[in-house]
Scaffold this motif. Sequence first.
Motif, PDB file in Angstrom:
ATOM      1  N   SER A  18       0.815  -1.228   0.000  1.00 21.16           N
ATOM      2  CA  SER A  18       0.000   0.000   0.000  1.00 21.16           C
ATOM      3  C   SER A  18       0.846   1.275   0.000  1.00 21.16           C
ATOM      4  O   SER A  18       0.339   2.350  -0.312  1.00 21.16           O
ATOM      5  CB  SER A  18      -0.945   0.020   1.204  1.00 21.16           C
ATOM      6  N   THR A  19       2.134   1.170   0.315  1.00 21.08           N
ATOM      7  CA  THR A  19       2.967   2.379   0.263  1.00 21.08           C
ATOM      8  C   THR A  19       3.500   2.611  -1.154  1.00 21.08           C
ATOM      9  O   THR A  19       4.180   3.591  -1.406  1.00 21.08           O
ATOM     10  CB  THR A  19       4.171   2.272   1.233  1.00 21.08           C
ATOM     11  N   GLY A  20       3.176   1.709  -2.076  1.00 20.60           N
ATOM     12  CA  GLY A  20       3.661   1.834  -3.455  1.00 20.60           C
ATOM     13  C   GLY A  20       2.686   2.603  -4.339  1.00 20.60           C
ATOM     14  O   GLY A  20       1.623   3.049  -3.894  1.00 20.60           O
ATOM     15  N   GLN A  68       3.085   5.174  11.525  1.00 22.73           N
ATOM     16  CA  GLN A  68       3.755   6.369  11.012  1.00 22.73           C
ATOM     17  C   GLN A  68       3.907   6.286   9.489  1.00 22.73           C
ATOM     18  O   GLN A  68       3.625   7.229   8.757  1.00 22.73           O
ATOM     19  CB  GLN A  68       5.122   6.480  11.719  1.00 22.73           C
ATOM     20  N   ARG A  69       4.333   5.096   8.996  1.00 22.41           N
ATOM     21  CA  ARG A  69       4.540   4.914   7.552  1.00 22.41           C
ATOM     22  C   ARG A  69       3.232   5.062   6.787  1.00 22.41           C
ATOM     23  O   ARG A  69       3.173   5.717   5.761  1.00 22.41           O
ATOM     24  CB  ARG A  69       5.123   3.526   7.271  1.00 22.41           C
ATOM     25  N   VAL A  70       2.183   4.433   7.309  1.00 16.39           N
ATOM     26  CA  VAL A  70       0.902   4.490   6.595  1.00 16.39           C
ATOM     27  C   VAL A  70       0.426   5.942   6.506  1.00 16.39           C
ATOM     28  O   VAL A  70      -0.047   6.388   5.460  1.00 16.39           O
ATOM     29  CB  VAL A  70      -0.151   3.591   7.281  1.00 16.39           C
ATOM     30  N   GLY A 108       4.704  -5.776   8.998  1.00 15.17           N
ATOM     31  CA  GLY A 108       4.929  -7.141   8.531  1.00 15.17           C
ATOM     32  C   GLY A 108       5.736  -7.148   7.256  1.00 15.17           C
ATOM     33  O   GLY A 108       6.030  -6.092   6.693  1.00 15.17           O
ATOM     34  N   ASP A 109       6.071  -8.353   6.826  1.00 19.75           N
ATOM     35  CA  ASP A 109       6.906  -8.460   5.630  1.00 19.75           C
ATOM     36  C   ASP A 109       6.485  -9.726   4.896  1.00 19.75           C
ATOM     37  O   ASP A 109       6.431 -10.811   5.506  1.00 19.75           O
ATOM     38  CB  ASP A 109       8.381  -8.535   6.077  1.00 19.75           C
ATOM     39  N   ILE A 110       6.219  -9.605   3.600  1.00 24.76           N
ATOM     40  CA  ILE A 110       5.696 -10.765   2.862  1.00 24.76           C
ATOM     41  C   ILE A 110       6.745 -11.874   2.666  1.00 24.76           C
ATOM     42  O   ILE A 110       6.405 -12.953   2.210  1.00 24.76           O
ATOM     43  CB  ILE A 110       5.091 -10.377   1.498  1.00 24.76           C
ATOM     44  N   VAL A 128      15.731  -9.822 -13.546  1.00 26.27           N
ATOM     45  CA  VAL A 128      15.385 -10.588 -12.354  1.00 26.27           C
ATOM     46  C   VAL A 128      13.953 -10.284 -11.881  1.00 26.27           C
ATOM     47  O   VAL A 128      13.290 -11.138 -11.284  1.00 26.27           O
ATOM     48  CB  VAL A 128      16.420 -10.309 -11.237  1.00 26.27           C
ATOM     49  N   TYR A 129      13.469  -9.088 -12.187  1.00 27.65           N
ATOM     50  CA  TYR A 129      12.123  -8.694 -11.747  1.00 27.65           C
ATOM     51  C   TYR A 129      11.061  -9.601 -12.396  1.00 27.65           C
ATOM     52  O   TYR A 129      10.280 -10.257 -11.701  1.00 27.65           O
ATOM     53  CB  TYR A 129      11.887  -7.212 -12.076  1.00 27.65           C
ATOM     54  N   THR A 130      11.061  -9.647 -13.729  1.00 24.64           N
ATOM     55  CA  THR A 130      10.024 -10.429 -14.414  1.00 24.64           C
ATOM     56  C   THR A 130      10.213 -11.931 -14.166  1.00 24.64           C
ATOM     57  O   THR A 130       9.243 -12.680 -14.095  1.00 24.64           O
ATOM     58  CB  THR A 130      10.030 -10.134 -15.927  1.00 24.64           C
TER      59      THR A 130
HETATM   60  N1  LIG Z   1       4.319   0.168 -11.856  1.00 28.26           N
HETATM   61  C1  LIG Z   1       4.221  -0.583 -12.935  1.00 28.26           C
HETATM   62  O1  LIG Z   1       4.459  -0.118 -14.082  1.00 28.26           O
HETATM   63  C2  LIG Z   1       3.778  -2.027 -12.819  1.00 28.26           C
HETATM   64  C3  LIG Z   1       3.516  -2.733 -14.000  1.00 28.26           C
HETATM   65  C4  LIG Z   1       3.105  -4.057 -13.925  1.00 28.26           C
HETATM   66  C5  LIG Z   1       2.955  -4.664 -12.700  1.00 28.26           C
HETATM   67  N2  LIG Z   1       3.228  -3.970 -11.568  1.00 28.26           N
HETATM   68  C6  LIG Z   1       3.055  -4.678 -10.279  1.00 28.26           C
HETATM   69  O2  LIG Z   1       2.191  -3.921  -9.455  1.00 28.26           O
HETATM   70  C7  LIG Z   1       2.558  -4.073  -8.091  1.00 28.26           C
HETATM   71  C8  LIG Z   1       2.755  -2.712  -7.477  1.00 28.26           C
HETATM   72  O3  LIG Z   1       3.756  -2.032  -8.225  1.00 28.26           O
HETATM   73  P1  LIG Z   1       4.151  -0.530  -7.902  1.00 28.26           P
HETATM   74  O4  LIG Z   1       4.565   0.091  -9.166  1.00 28.26           O
HETATM   75  O5  LIG Z   1       3.095   0.075  -7.081  1.00 28.26           O
HETATM   76  O6  LIG Z   1       5.467  -0.803  -7.042  1.00 28.26           O
HETATM   77  P2  LIG Z   1       6.220   0.150  -6.027  1.00 28.26           P
HETATM   78  O7  LIG Z   1       5.758   1.549  -6.141  1.00 28.26           O
HETATM   79  O8  LIG Z   1       7.658  -0.161  -6.190  1.00 28.26           O
HETATM   80  O9  LIG Z   1       5.734  -0.404  -4.618  1.00 28.26           O
HETATM   81  C9  LIG Z   1       6.084  -1.678  -4.176  1.00 28.26           C
HETATM   82  C10 LIG Z   1       5.390  -1.902  -2.867  1.00 28.26           C
HETATM   83  O10 LIG Z   1       5.703  -3.216  -2.399  1.00 28.26           O
HETATM   84  C11 LIG Z   1       6.160  -3.109  -1.047  1.00 28.26           C
HETATM   85  N3  LIG Z   1       7.069  -4.205  -0.738  1.00 28.26           N
HETATM   86  C12 LIG Z   1       8.152  -4.611  -1.449  1.00 28.26           C
HETATM   87  N4  LIG Z   1       8.702  -5.665  -0.853  1.00 28.26           N
HETATM   88  C13 LIG Z   1       7.958  -5.937   0.260  1.00 28.26           C
HETATM   89  C14 LIG Z   1       8.030  -6.895   1.280  1.00 28.26           C
HETATM   90  N5  LIG Z   1       9.015  -7.797   1.304  1.00 28.26           N
HETATM   91  N6  LIG Z   1       7.080  -6.903   2.247  1.00 28.26           N
HETATM   92  C15 LIG Z   1       6.093  -5.973   2.254  1.00 28.26           C
HETATM   93  N7  LIG Z   1       5.983  -5.005   1.303  1.00 28.26           N
HETATM   94  C16 LIG Z   1       6.917  -5.002   0.333  1.00 28.26           C
HETATM   95  C17 LIG Z   1       6.860  -1.763  -0.994  1.00 28.26           C
HETATM   96  O11 LIG Z   1       7.008  -1.381   0.344  1.00 28.26           O
HETATM   97  P3  LIG Z   1       8.130  -0.354   0.835  1.00 28.26           P
HETATM   98  O12 LIG Z   1       7.460   1.004   0.795  1.00 28.26           O
HETATM   99  O13 LIG Z   1       8.448  -0.812   2.192  1.00 28.26           O
HETATM  100  O14 LIG Z   1       9.286  -0.451  -0.108  1.00 28.26           O
HETATM  101  C18 LIG Z   1       5.840  -0.923  -1.764  1.00 28.26           C
HETATM  102  O15 LIG Z   1       4.733  -0.641  -0.967  1.00 28.26           O
HETATM  103  C19 LIG Z   1       3.829  -4.929  -8.078  1.00 28.26           C
HETATM  104  O16 LIG Z   1       3.463  -6.243  -7.769  1.00 28.26           O
HETATM  105  C20 LIG Z   1       4.347  -4.830  -9.497  1.00 28.26           C
HETATM  106  O17 LIG Z   1       5.042  -5.994  -9.856  1.00 28.26           O
HETATM  107  C21 LIG Z   1       3.630  -2.655 -11.587  1.00 28.26           C
END
Ligand SMILES: NC(=O)c1ccc[n+]([C@@H]2O[C@H](COP(=O)([O-])OP(=O)(O)OC[C@H]3O[C@@H](n4cnc5c(N)ncnc54)[C@H](OP(=O)(O)O)[C@@H]3O)[C@@H](O)[C@H]2O)c1
Length: 497
Positions: A20-22, A56-58, A93-95, A238-240
């Motif tokens: 949710s922070t993303g 605080q983060r949320v 928590g952490d996934i 590595v991401y995909t």
């Molecule tokens: N953006 C794109 O263009 C795009 C395209 C296709 C698919 N997606 C998918 O959509 C989803 C969201 O992407 P996004 O662009 O929003 O990514 P993002 O802005 O990088 O956010 C990633 C989120 O995942 C959290 N996170 C990462 N590792 C974690 C862990 N081990 N435990 C708990 N939380 C963790 C991060 O938390 P922190 O704040 O703590 O880092 C952040 O809230 C992802 O699954 C991504 O693969 C994104």
Amino acid sequence: MDATTVAGCFRDKSILITGSTGFLGKLLVEKILRVQPAVKKLYLLVRAADAASAEQRVFSDVIEMDLFNMLRKKYGLPGFQSFIQEKVVPIAGDIIYENFGLDNLRADALSKDIDVIINGAATTNFYERYDVALASNALGPRNACEFAKKCPNLKLLLHISTAFVAGTQEGLLLEKAFQNGETLREGYYMDIEAELQLVDKIKSELTAAKSGTLEQLKKSAMKELGFKRACHFGWPNVYTFTKTMGEILLGQRRGNLPVVIIRPTMVTSTYQDPFPGWIEGARTIDALIVAYDEQAFPCFIGDRSNVIDAIPVDIVINAAMVAIAVHWNEEAQVIYHVSSSLQNPLSLYAFEDACMDYFYINPRTLENGKIVPNKRPYVFKNLSFFRLVLLLVYKLPLQMLHVMSFLLCGMFSQHYNKLNRRLNFLMLLVKLYAPYAFFNGRFDDTNLSRLWSEAKMDGGDDSIFNFDPKRFDWHSYLVEVHVPAVLKYKRKEKGRA
Ligand SMILES: NC(=O)c1ccc[n+]([C@@H]2O[C@H](COP(=O)([O-])OP(=O)(O)OC[C@H]3O[C@@H](n4cnc5c(N)ncnc54)[C@H](OP(=O)(O)O)[C@@H]3O)[C@@H](O)[C@H]2O)c1
């Protein structure tokens, strides 16, 4: 099914959201709270040391964003704060851990209250350490799935993946699940357990060999290992690669659990909801917009006739919410490409045209008031030729500068180091992004189209959950919404730096 029915699904329900922070996660939280104020609870699992830091983060990373202005306006500030306090529950928590690292008591209590899990958390870095990417992107969905199976009232697990699990395959790419062990290279079998063991083995070898700069060494070794293993099995990064593993593990573990996998392509700023042009970060194709703005590259690589598959972020969120409503409690796994390349294709040429048009309408001026001319960068269709140009025009003169600096007792060493760092960064970008510059696939969206027609979102109130990729005009969206949004974000970020 109309918008009221979709929103109705979330009424009195508790949703656990990771990520949710993303970028996508924040938008999802805002949308659920806006369209269904009678949602029971939104549990937001965030990485934090303890409950207080999670809270605080949320608040600082999610709720305080301008994205929530519509809600602030609706409730007034004190009303908004109490609404958020009543509905939003931050959880540390952490996934990467079983039960997200929660103690048994907490995990048990949480599991009893959850109706839906949305797993959006992932590391989205193309050049991430292999151990980190494996933990978040492969084991994360597995852990979310195992936790979901312990929730007695669970109606659905929605996992956000990426359409680029398809790697750089060409032609029509289907919304189909990966089989256990499947790779993108014929004759290769991927054993996820063996990959985890490989990481452990290399880490312990490094620990035994070195001590001083161990962390730095581990970091670069893990990054290179991730890149190599991805390429070995046919993925460009590595991401995909690890996102694919996440899908496989989810498929293996889910049993009868209702699962929806959403695979968006390249996600861009909001098209309309809650307002046009909300974005966070300048990602993927946005790098080109920033490069045009800064006139950073005189040239880049690609094929102008190729189709870029991008999709506004609110379309992705809407598709996810409608999919939750439609597949509520259905014991199956369904995959959706949320993409545009088939129904509303955008060529690199048209994308570039829109950027140019934006800069004609909004010319950039230098400090002396002169207008910066609009130059189309030269596009190399051939990667080897581009590499040769880099070598002749940049690398060789840089080596000469290095030699001169050495002969002159390091006179140009600072300048050399700066240019060398830039060149290395450019080479890394080419290594990671070149496969996409020549990407020649189209994402089949039969399931998404079916969802659109089955959900009958066409009924007049469609804008609330609009996810029809045909509905927007790329040129006006890019010129009026997306390009200014990226530039605004980038300039604000620079101002902060
Ligand atoms: N953006 C794109 O263009 C795009 C395209 C296709 C698919 N997606 C998918 O959509 C989803 C969201 O992407 P996004 O662009 O929003 O990514 P993002 O802005 O990088 O956010 C990633 C989120 O995942 C959290 N996170 C990462 N590792 C974690 C862990 N081990 N435990 C708990 N939380 C963790 C991060 O938390 P922190 O704040 O703590 O880092 C952040 O809230 C992802 O699954 C991504 O693969 C994104």
